[in-house]
Design an enzyme around this catalytic site. Sequence first.
Site, short mmCIF file in Angstrom:
data_model
loop_
_atom_site.label_atom_id
_atom_site.label_comp_id
_atom_site.label_asym_id
_atom_site.label_seq_id
_atom_site.Cartn_x
_atom_site.Cartn_y
_atom_site.Cartn_z
N SER A 227 61.49 33.78 31.63
CA SER A 227 62.22 32.60 33.14
C SER A 227 63.00 31.34 33.01
CB SER A 227 60.73 31.67 33.60
OG SER A 227 60.99 30.85 34.26
N SER A 228 63.83 31.33 33.40
CA SER A 228 64.83 30.17 34.35
C SER A 228 64.43 29.22 34.07
CB SER A 228 66.02 30.88 34.77
OG SER A 228 66.28 32.39 34.50
N ARG B 50 52.65 30.48 33.52
CA ARG B 50 53.74 31.28 34.50
C ARG B 50 52.68 32.67 34.24
NH1 ARG B 50 58.49 33.25 35.92
NH2 ARG B 50 59.50 34.44 34.74
N THR C 184 62.57 31.09 43.99
CA THR C 184 61.82 29.68 43.01
C THR C 184 61.36 28.61 44.20
OG1 THR C 184 62.50 31.19 41.03
CG2 THR C 184 61.11 28.73 40.50
#
Length: 562
Positions: free
Chosen positions: A445-446, A109, A382
């Site tokens: 972050s999801s 990430r 995303t």
Amino acid sequence: MKNRRSCCCLVVLLVAVLLAALTAVLLLWKLHCPRGHNLYSTAAVAADSKECSEIGRDILLAGGSAVDGAIAALLCTSLINPQSMGIGGGSIFTIYDAKKDRVTVINAREKAPQKLTAGTYTGCGPYPKPDPGTHWIAVPGELRGYEKAHQIFGKLPWKSLFEPSIKLAERGFPIPNYLKLFVQHLREEILNSTLRSLFYHSDGSPLANVRYPQLAKTLRAIADEGPDVFYNGRIGQELIADIQKQTRSNSDSIITFKDLNQYAASVTEPLNISLGNYMMYTPPLPSKGAILSFILNVLKDFKFSAESMEGSQRMQTYHRIIEAFKFANGQLNKIIGPKAQSHISDLLSDQLAKLTQQRIDDEVHPRNYYTAEPQTPDKYATSHVSVIDRDGNAVSVTSSINHLFGSKIFSKSTGIILNNQLADFCGPNNTFPDIATVKGQQPPSSMSPSILISQDKTSMMVVGSSGGSMIVSATAQVIMNTLWFGLSMTDAIKKGRLYVNSNNIVNLEREFDKEVEKAMKEKHHEIGQPIRLQSVAQGIFRDHGCIEAVSDTRKQGKSAGY
Ligand SMILES: *[C@@H]1O[C@H](CO)[C@@H](O)[C@H](O)[C@H]1NC(C)=O
Ligand SMILES: *[C@@H]1O[C@H](CO)[C@@H](O)[C@H](O)[C@H]1NC(C)=O
Ligand SMILES: *[C@@H]1O[C@H](CO)[C@@H](O)[C@H](O)[C@H]1NC(C)=O
């Protein structure tokens, strides 16, 4: 003569027996496999487009590992769905090594640059729209992630993973329908940005074909010379120079060449929880794997089955799911900031799950029943890729540049679209945290790319989703649909989903069961407008020798395999 005839008869008989045996095996395979489409016997890739699933499959066919297939599919996705992800972003991999029977997480990430300027981040929300500008760009991690994954789990040469996408980028192709939607929807913003030349003629009319000549050159350099040409070499220098050209003020552009030099992806252990006969593996912070685990842990003691989705019983089932999602919202603020890590073991514990489950009754409660704290804002974006290879290795990887087309900052000399991942630091009340606590850190972050493996190792699910804040509940619903409600992966992904937003308003997809919607309204759940931007899930379920790989039709995707 007689001998020859009986010999001939014998051959015919033998062929007939062989054919019968073959038919029986095929029939058994079919009977044993779930009905429906998307079935393969050996290996499969579910990316969010047909083109990229096929590129991934071809790499598997050429002897590539699941990681090889995933990287090739991701590189392709950066061309077919450049609004979703690319090498200017970051990703999180969950990887199963069948031989070692081990799951590993690779965290690539993006990280916050070192030179953040206080007072710059006043444009948090309302979502999904922070103020435009280079100051939202975080240090891309994507290629360091591919590098690390390939070093450990790759089989084919690094370069060969890039070839199909380099060709695609050079040749160009008609703008896919799904991409066209966003090019049209964001017309003004794109025309007003450096993305303009990618999608529009100089007179402002839309291009019919998209080509990526600069990106093709960049990808070729990275294929030939490795990721260092990006992180320590000329591509990185050109990228930083291009970003600096697009800043509004000196304090604005804060990502430096040094930030690129210092970026490293990390290899970590996954979180795990047991779900009946399965172990679920999902990434630790900064991902929301712990929230996904919490939801399933809370709901597992209701012992849902296919029956729970039948007749009037499904009203109670959905009520319980919605309530669990609200409690999950109540946990979100506890996993941001410096104290986040200390809360993770609670979220995975049976104790908190049990306590929470006991608080789910037949009523709908006021907000402070689930949590008194203000919520982090909702976010959308995303792409996700799921892969299983012929050796039973698996990859579940989610990749993102955050919002649609990220920061909408396009580097003309490298062809790279930059992320706006720093917007994910925006927290409660649309405020940006103290910059001293953020420098060098990864935004929450999801993403929750997950792998579930049965105790006897004969069954495996590889699943994940895109869609920002909707990711966790979408992934949870696909897992419940397959594991508990008895649906095939195809039906599990197709089934209408719900999303409980940060204000505990229940948003239902248009396809969602209308009778349930009515019942939820009567129960006084607050029902919002149908969701316009959807979550998009890619899942593979393998049961013995039968692989069902499914790409979400919400993004017009299609899987590939053999
Ligand atoms: C176009 O870009 C400029 C400079 O970044 C900005 O000030 C303006 O608000 C933008 N207009 C639109 C319609 O996005
Ligand atoms: C689950 O996670 C715990 C804590 O990290 C670890 O000790 C354990 O070995 C893991 N279990 C499995 C089956 O991976
Ligand atoms: C957000 O706003 C609410 C209500 O205005 C307030 O109670 C809360 O303290 C604020 N939270 C933060 C983190 O600023």
